[in-house]
Scaffold this motif. Structure first.
Motif, PDB file in Angstrom:
ATOM      1  N   GLY A   1      22.607  16.400  -4.206  1.00  0.00           N
ATOM      2  CA  GLY A   1      23.339  17.641  -4.475  1.00  0.00           C
ATOM      3  C   GLY A   1      25.017  17.738  -4.785  1.00  0.00           C
ATOM      4  O   GLY A   1      25.380  18.397  -5.645  1.00  0.00           O
TER       5      GLY A   1
ATOM      6  N   ARG B   1      19.190  22.722   5.110  1.00  0.00           N
ATOM      7  CA  ARG B   1      18.939  23.481   3.785  1.00  0.00           C
ATOM      8  C   ARG B   1      20.273  23.180   2.902  1.00  0.00           C
ATOM      9  O   ARG B   1      21.622  23.025   3.440  1.00  0.00           O
ATOM     10  CB  ARG B   1      19.180  24.997   3.922  1.00  0.00           C
ATOM     11  CG  ARG B   1      18.527  25.892   3.205  1.00  0.00           C
ATOM     12  CD  ARG B   1      18.686  27.287   3.201  1.00  0.00           C
ATOM     13  NE  ARG B   1      19.959  27.746   3.517  1.00  0.00           N
ATOM     14  CZ  ARG B   1      20.866  28.154   2.561  1.00  0.00           C
ATOM     15  NH1 ARG B   1      20.590  27.971   1.275  1.00  0.00           N
ATOM     16  NH2 ARG B   1      22.089  28.612   3.108  1.00  0.00           N
ATOM     17  N   GLU B   2      19.903  22.823   1.649  1.00  0.00           N
ATOM     18  CA  GLU B   2      21.168  22.637   0.603  1.00  0.00           C
ATOM     19  C   GLU B   2      22.036  21.434   1.153  1.00  0.00           C
ATOM     20  O   GLU B   2      23.225  21.566   1.124  1.00  0.00           O
ATOM     21  CB  GLU B   2      21.945  23.780   0.339  1.00  0.00           C
ATOM     22  CG  GLU B   2      21.075  25.093  -0.213  1.00  0.00           C
ATOM     23  CD  GLU B   2      20.743  24.500  -1.736  1.00  0.00           C
ATOM     24  OE1 GLU B   2      21.630  25.031  -2.517  1.00  0.00           O
ATOM     25  OE2 GLU B   2      19.767  24.059  -1.865  1.00  0.00           O
TER      26      GLU B   2
ATOM     27  N   LYS C   1      25.326  19.956  -0.579  1.00  0.00           N
ATOM     28  CA  LYS C   1      26.020  21.189  -1.325  1.00  0.00           C
ATOM     29  C   LYS C   1      26.959  22.117  -0.799  1.00  0.00           C
ATOM     30  O   LYS C   1      27.169  22.073   0.345  1.00  0.00           O
ATOM     31  CB  LYS C   1      24.714  21.866  -1.966  1.00  0.00           C
ATOM     32  CG  LYS C   1      23.881  20.948  -2.780  1.00  0.00           C
ATOM     33  CD  LYS C   1      22.505  21.668  -3.096  1.00  0.00           C
ATOM     34  CE  LYS C   1      21.512  20.996  -3.907  1.00  0.00           C
ATOM     35  NZ  LYS C   1      20.279  21.540  -4.198  1.00  0.00           N
TER      36      LYS C   1
ATOM     37  N   HIS D   1      26.604  25.310   0.137  1.00  0.00           N
ATOM     38  CA  HIS D   1      26.072  25.962   0.990  1.00  0.00           C
ATOM     39  C   HIS D   1      25.254  25.282   1.993  1.00  0.00           C
ATOM     40  O   HIS D   1      24.356  25.742   2.602  1.00  0.00           O
ATOM     41  CB  HIS D   1      25.425  27.373   0.404  1.00  0.00           C
ATOM     42  CG  HIS D   1      26.173  27.956  -0.456  1.00  0.00           C
ATOM     43  ND1 HIS D   1      27.136  28.891  -0.037  1.00  0.00           N
ATOM     44  CD2 HIS D   1      26.361  28.063  -1.857  1.00  0.00           C
ATOM     45  CE1 HIS D   1      28.006  29.499  -0.851  1.00  0.00           C
ATOM     46  NE2 HIS D   1      27.416  29.170  -2.331  1.00  0.00           N
ATOM     47  N   GLU D   2      25.724  23.989   2.343  1.00  0.00           N
ATOM     48  CA  GLU D   2      24.849  23.154   3.364  1.00  0.00           C
ATOM     49  C   GLU D   2      24.593  23.961   4.636  1.00  0.00           C
ATOM     50  O   GLU D   2      25.808  24.471   5.100  1.00  0.00           O
ATOM     51  CB  GLU D   2      25.554  21.958   3.526  1.00  0.00           C
ATOM     52  CG  GLU D   2      24.706  21.079   4.603  1.00  0.00           C
ATOM     53  CD  GLU D   2      25.504  19.681   4.647  1.00  0.00           C
ATOM     54  OE1 GLU D   2      25.288  18.865   3.821  1.00  0.00           O
ATOM     55  OE2 GLU D   2      26.345  19.615   5.653  1.00  0.00           O
TER      56      GLU D   2
ATOM     57  N   GLY E   1      17.045  27.557  -1.323  1.00  0.00           N
ATOM     58  CA  GLY E   1      17.450  26.132  -1.558  1.00  0.00           C
ATOM     59  C   GLY E   1      16.326  25.044  -0.959  1.00  0.00           C
ATOM     60  O   GLY E   1      15.464  25.336  -0.625  1.00  0.00           O
ATOM     61  N   GLU E   2      17.014  23.761  -1.373  1.00  0.00           N
ATOM     62  CA  GLU E   2      16.099  22.764  -0.960  1.00  0.00           C
ATOM     63  C   GLU E   2      16.178  22.754   0.570  1.00  0.00           C
ATOM     64  O   GLU E   2      17.278  22.516   1.180  1.00  0.00           O
ATOM     65  CB  GLU E   2      16.593  21.497  -1.499  1.00  0.00           C
ATOM     66  CG  GLU E   2      16.803  21.687  -3.233  1.00  0.00           C
ATOM     67  CD  GLU E   2      15.548  21.499  -3.695  1.00  0.00           C
ATOM     68  OE1 GLU E   2      14.462  20.835  -3.123  1.00  0.00           O
ATOM     69  OE2 GLU E   2      15.214  21.775  -5.084  1.00  0.00           O
TER      70      GLU E   2
END
Length: 313
Positions: A36, A212-213, A216, A218-219, A239-240
């Motif tokens: 990310g 999540r994320e 990135k 917005h982790e 998100g991932e």
């Protein structure tokens, strides 16, 4: 202190090497890519992208974008390498390496072969006597595990749970008594259903983390019980996502629960004695203990098999 001057070693540790980070001709390198954050591009990955003769990428367009953002000019021949062509492409990559090419393998994110193509290639390379090495880097599995707040001394990675509810439930029930911390990947579209099934299989009070994320902007990491996480994702998620679930407490081993699982497996066509063994291993119990409990639940008496029970043996 010795007066001897140290010198760089080659990859095999025998002789000097001009660049210990350089790709080896005639070898295959699996390289991890950022999950990310582009700040996680390593110097070794940059050198590998620039020096490779052949680059096998899950998505060649994403690979070109990665190289451009990393400031690397790629001159290698690019080939697609994904789950649908891995078997055939592996033979081609092994052949290229045997011909002396520097072969680099990357996935869209993270380490190739971890829920991404790569496993079959490593097996094929080993069978052909082609060296394989790794340029390590970001890993969603280890990043989520470290952030989860759950035990890290023993863990297992389970990849993506099955998409179909029935199959997913069976897989999760088989893991209900696993004492190690469990790590899963999941789609944001299915995460609520999966967490709901996990709460049913593992117990709504089992501790878990939804990551999540990772890396990135917005982790986000939510640490709660499975029941709470299922409720939090009722409206969906973005998100991932990586799910980390606490392992079972060995002291909570439940023969009756394992017996019910054995009966459920038997209802799907498995012999009861075999089903009891499967359920017992998942629960950390003795097969005979689960078998006797299953007979009791089925109404065959206190461990004394009837003619029907004898047929299961």
């Amino acid at each position: 202190m010795s007066d001897a001057t140290s010198c760089p070693q080659s990859d095999d540790g025998v002789g000097p090497s001009a660049d210990p980070l350089a790709l080896r001709p005639g070898a295959i390198t699996l390289a991890a890519t950022p999950i990310g954050n582009m700040g996680d591009v390593t110097d070794r990955l940059r050198r590998a992208l620039a020096a490779a003769d052949v680059i096998a990428a899950e998505d060649t367009r994403r690979l070109r974008a990665l190289a451009q953002r990393a400031g690397v000019r790629v001159v290698a021949r690019l080939v697609s390498f994904h789950e649908h062509n891995e078997r055939d492409r592996a033979a081609q990559l092994v052949s290229a390496a045997r011909g002396g090419a520097r072969v680099l393998v990357v996935s869209d994110a993270g380490m190739p072969s971890v829920s991404d193509p790569g496993y079959r290639l490593v097996v094929a390379a080993d069978e052909a006597g082609v060296p394989v090495t790794v340029a390590p880097g970001p890993s969603a599995v280890l990043t989520a595990l470290a952030l989860s707040g759950l035990a890290t001394d023993r863990f297992c990675f389970e990849g993506f749970p099955p998409r179909r509810s029935g199959e997913r439930g069976r897989v999760l029930r088989s893991l209900a008594r696993e004492p190690r911390t469990l790590v899963f990947f999941e789609s944001p579209r299915r995460v609520h259903d999966t967490l709901t099934d996990m709460a049913g299989a593992f117990g709504a009070g089992r501790r878990a983390a939804l990551c999540r994320e990772l890396t990135k902007t917005h982790e986000e990491v939510r640490r709660a019980t499975l029941g709470e996480l299922a409720a939090m994702t009722d409206g969906g998620a973005l998100g991932e996502i990586v799910l980390v679930v606490a392992g079972a407490d060995p002291a909570d081993a439940d023969p009756a629960g394992a017996a019910r699982e054995a009966l459920a497996l038997a209802g799907e066509g498995m012999r009861l004695k075999t089903a009891a063994g499967v359920a017992a291993r998942a629960a950390g119990l003795r097969p005979n203990e689960v078998y006797r409990a299953a007979l009791e639940l089925r109404g065959d008496g206190a461990g004394r098999p009837t003619s029907r029970a004898r047929e299961d043996r």
